[in-house]
Scaffold this motif. Structure first.
Motif, PDB file in Angstrom:
ATOM      1  N   LEU A 358      -5.114   2.972   7.944  1.00 18.30           N
ATOM      2  CA  LEU A 358      -6.516   3.361   7.825  1.00 18.30           C
ATOM      3  C   LEU A 358      -6.784   4.673   8.546  1.00 18.30           C
ATOM      4  O   LEU A 358      -7.491   5.557   8.035  1.00 18.30           O
ATOM      5  N   THR A 359      -6.211   4.837   9.731  1.00 20.43           N
ATOM      6  CA  THR A 359      -6.416   6.064  10.504  1.00 20.43           C
ATOM      7  C   THR A 359      -5.771   7.265   9.819  1.00 20.43           C
ATOM      8  O   THR A 359      -6.368   8.348   9.749  1.00 20.43           O
ATOM      9  N   LEU A 360      -4.574   7.096   9.309  1.00 20.79           N
ATOM     10  CA  LEU A 360      -3.923   8.195   8.583  1.00 20.79           C
ATOM     11  C   LEU A 360      -4.724   8.567   7.342  1.00 20.79           C
ATOM     12  O   LEU A 360      -4.847   9.751   6.999  1.00 20.79           O
ATOM     13  N   ASP A 361      -5.277   7.581   6.661  1.00 15.64           N
ATOM     14  CA  ASP A 361      -6.136   7.874   5.501  1.00 15.64           C
ATOM     15  C   ASP A 361      -7.353   8.690   5.930  1.00 15.64           C
ATOM     16  O   ASP A 361      -7.757   9.642   5.240  1.00 15.64           O
ATOM     17  N   ALA A 362      -7.939   8.312   7.063  1.00 17.80           N
ATOM     18  CA  ALA A 362      -9.114   9.036   7.564  1.00 17.80           C
ATOM     19  C   ALA A 362      -8.745  10.460   7.954  1.00 17.80           C
ATOM     20  O   ALA A 362      -9.499  11.412   7.678  1.00 17.80           O
ATOM     21  N   PHE A 363      -7.595  10.639   8.601  1.00 17.59           N
ATOM     22  CA  PHE A 363      -7.142  11.987   8.955  1.00 17.59           C
ATOM     23  C   PHE A 363      -6.889  12.817   7.691  1.00 17.59           C
ATOM     24  O   PHE A 363      -7.198  14.017   7.653  1.00 17.59           O
ATOM     25  N   GLU A 364      -6.334  12.199   6.670  1.00 20.93           N
ATOM     26  CA  GLU A 364      -6.062  12.921   5.425  1.00 20.93           C
ATOM     27  C   GLU A 364      -7.355  13.394   4.769  1.00 20.93           C
ATOM     28  O   GLU A 364      -7.457  14.547   4.317  1.00 20.93           O
ATOM     29  N   THR A 365      -8.366  12.537   4.744  1.00 24.94           N
ATOM     30  CA  THR A 365      -9.660  12.929   4.191  1.00 24.94           C
ATOM     31  C   THR A 365     -10.271  14.081   4.985  1.00 24.94           C
ATOM     32  O   THR A 365     -10.822  15.036   4.420  1.00 24.94           O
ATOM     33  N   THR A 366     -10.146  13.988   6.309  1.00 31.43           N
ATOM     34  CA  THR A 366     -10.692  15.029   7.185  1.00 31.43           C
ATOM     35  C   THR A 366      -9.974  16.350   6.980  1.00 31.43           C
ATOM     36  O   THR A 366     -10.604  17.420   6.970  1.00 31.43           O
TER      37      THR A 366
END
Length: 530
Positions: A358-366
């Motif tokens: 979930l955190t990596l997905d959030a970083f990717e979106t950012t």
């Protein structure tokens, strides 16, 4: 007029085995530290001695000792650990039963160097109390609130008075997102044992010590870090009290440590103050910045820990989706985007496959929205799904590996694969890796001795290669993670003279039984082994 900043106030260090962590000049014998506490010349003993004679400066003989840059500890809880070591009751870590708990608490009062800083509350630390029930403590402490912190800091054992003062309803307290209450199986009443977000009311209600005492214990904690060779660290749970105390220590000239403060965004219990004031502190972070304190950092604990009996890490369900019931907050994407836009580095605690994904997905979106934003971090990295390792480098994410004392630990082996610091996969993915003690979960902030457990793995069977890689992770990689590679992390001209003398040659992977002999901060001795 005479001044200590004149050229002849420099000091020359000669006859050392200096491992610089500088690819352009990996080894040297000697160097000069100028009056500003920076390296001004690096080379052979002969060249440095000649320069010292020319400039009429003091010379220090290193007597063949192994010298390397000071350690950057990527994950500490400096105030929390300093308080625990100096002002709170220390209980046995294992095998504590209800029959012995009250007796240990009574005996423990005399173990505290400064006594209790939490007014009339008793505050102690252990790992686990078997079959805890608050009623057993109530008989001995009917009017005194008692709080025993356990489970690597993620759980608490509290008596009835502590729960009442904190605002819990002993009979009908409701569950909440990420909260873990242990209840009486017959009545459903709180037993006083609780974990994770269940701690919020109690940790906010716990009285804070005065600023003077916070400064006092931080000085002690600084000494403990110096004994471990640490000259720079990332504080993983900064709050208002800590930043205020650090600001005053800086003004007093007593701060001999570079501290990067990850101010808590969530959950509030790890910051030990309400979310409102923590978020305000993040808004005002620049006001606390100084020469040795960098406040451009944010902390979120997204899930718990894969430790018995709670297992509060957020994994993946059979359909591949995140187990959101274990998440502490549900707005991590929004928080990352908000502080990324401000140029602040996020450290996100993740111990499960689900929270990490979930955190990596959030970083990717950012990153798609802000391609040139700051480097961020995932803390611990003990629960990374095999599919995720390749994502760290392209997203510019630091893999912060901690706690070091759990590397190849019996607890790790007993976790059934839930705790896995896979240095092989991280290195294979060319990820940026740092190492932290996670001091707070352990009694001492030592890292070096624990590297003996992983040096062969990190070196692919070549111990010397493993030693070189670990030394870089502990120094220059740490400086790069916090944007200070031009100031620290290696022994190079113009950088801060933070360095240590060590009993063994770590470049050869000799970590067994290693000890720090001496620590220098900006050219000044801040620790010397008796």
């Amino acid at each position: 007029m005479a001044t200590s900043k004149a050229a002849d106030n420099s000091i020359a260090f000669i006859n050392g085995r200096v491992y610089t962590i500088n690819d352009a000049q990996p080894w040297a014998e000697a160097f000069i530290v100028d009056s500003n506490g920076c390296f001004s010349m690096i080379g052979s003993s002969a060249d440095i001695t000649a320069q010292a004679k020319k400039d009429h400066i003091i010379t220090h003989d290193l007597d063949g000792e192994f010298i390397m840059p000071g350690i950057h500890d990527a994950h500490v809880h400096l105030l929390m650990s300093s308080m625990a070591a100096t002002s709170q009751i220390r209980l046995p870590g294992q095998g504590l039963t209800m029959s012995s708990l009250a007796d240990e608490l009574k005996k423990g009062k005399c173990l505290c160097k400064y006594g209790h800083a939490n007014q009339d509350w008793l505050y102690a630390h252990t790992y686990m109390v078997e079959e805890f029930d608050r009623k057993a403590l109530d008989a001995d402490f009917p009017d005194t609130p008692v709080v025993v912190r356990g489970g690597a800091g993620h759980s608490v054992f509290a008596n009835s008075e502590a729960l009442r003062r904190s605002g819990y309803d002993l009979e009908t307290e409701k569950d909440a997102q990420g909260a873990h209450f242990i209840r009486d199986p017959e009545t459903g009443h709180l037993t006083g044992e609780m974990a994770e977000n269940a701690l919020s009311k109690l940790m906010i209600a716990l009285p804070q010590p005065p600023i003077a005492h916070a400064k006092r214990v931080l000085r002690e904690g600084q000494k403990m870090l110096h004994r471990a060779g640490v000259t720079s660290c990332q504080e993983a749970s900064a709050n208002t009290l800590m930043l205020t105390a650090l600001r005053e220590l800086e003004a007093d000239g007593d701060l001999k440590l570079d501290v990067q403060t990850h101010i808590v965004y969530a959950p509030d219990w790890i910051g030990e103050e309400p979310s409102e004031t923590l978020h305000k502190l993040l808004d005002e972070a620049d006001e606390f910045k100084s020469i040795h304190v960098d406040t451009r950092f944010v902390k979120i604990i997204l899930d718990g820990v894969p430790l018995e009996p709670y297992y509060t890490q957020a994994g993946l369900k059979e359909d591949g989706k995140v187990d959101e019931s274990k998440l502490f907050i549900l707005n991590v994407r929004e928080a990352i985007q908000k502080y990324d836009e401000r140029g602040m580095t996020m450290k996100i605690h993740c111990t499960g496959h689900g929270s990490t994904r979930l955190t990596l997905d959030a970083f990717e979106t950012t990153r798609k929205a802000n391609p040139n934003g700051p480097r961020h971090e995932i803390a611990h990295c003990s629960g990374v799904h095999p599919d995720e390792y390749a994502r760290f480098k392209p997203l510019n994410i630091t893999a912060e590996m901690s706690p070091a004392f759990f590397f190849r630990h019996p607890v790790t082996k007993a976790s059934g694969g839930l705790m896995d610091w896979d240095f092989d996969r991280m290195r294979g993915a060319d990820a940026h890796v740092t190492i932290g003690s996670d001091w707070g979960a352990g009694a001492e902030p030592d890292i070096l001795p624990h590297m003996a457990n992983v040096v062969d793995t990190i070196g692919e069977g070549d111990r010397a290669k493993g030693g070189e890689r670990i030394c870089r992770m502990l120094t220059l990689a740490g400086a790069e993670a916090v944007g200070r590679e031009k100031l620290a992390g290696s022994i190079e001209v113009g950088k801060k003279a933070n360095f240590i003398a060590v009993s063994k040659d770590l470049s050869k992977g000799e970590f067994e039984g290693v000890s720090v002999l001496k620590t220098w901060f900006e050219g000044e001795v801040v620790y010397e082994k008796p």
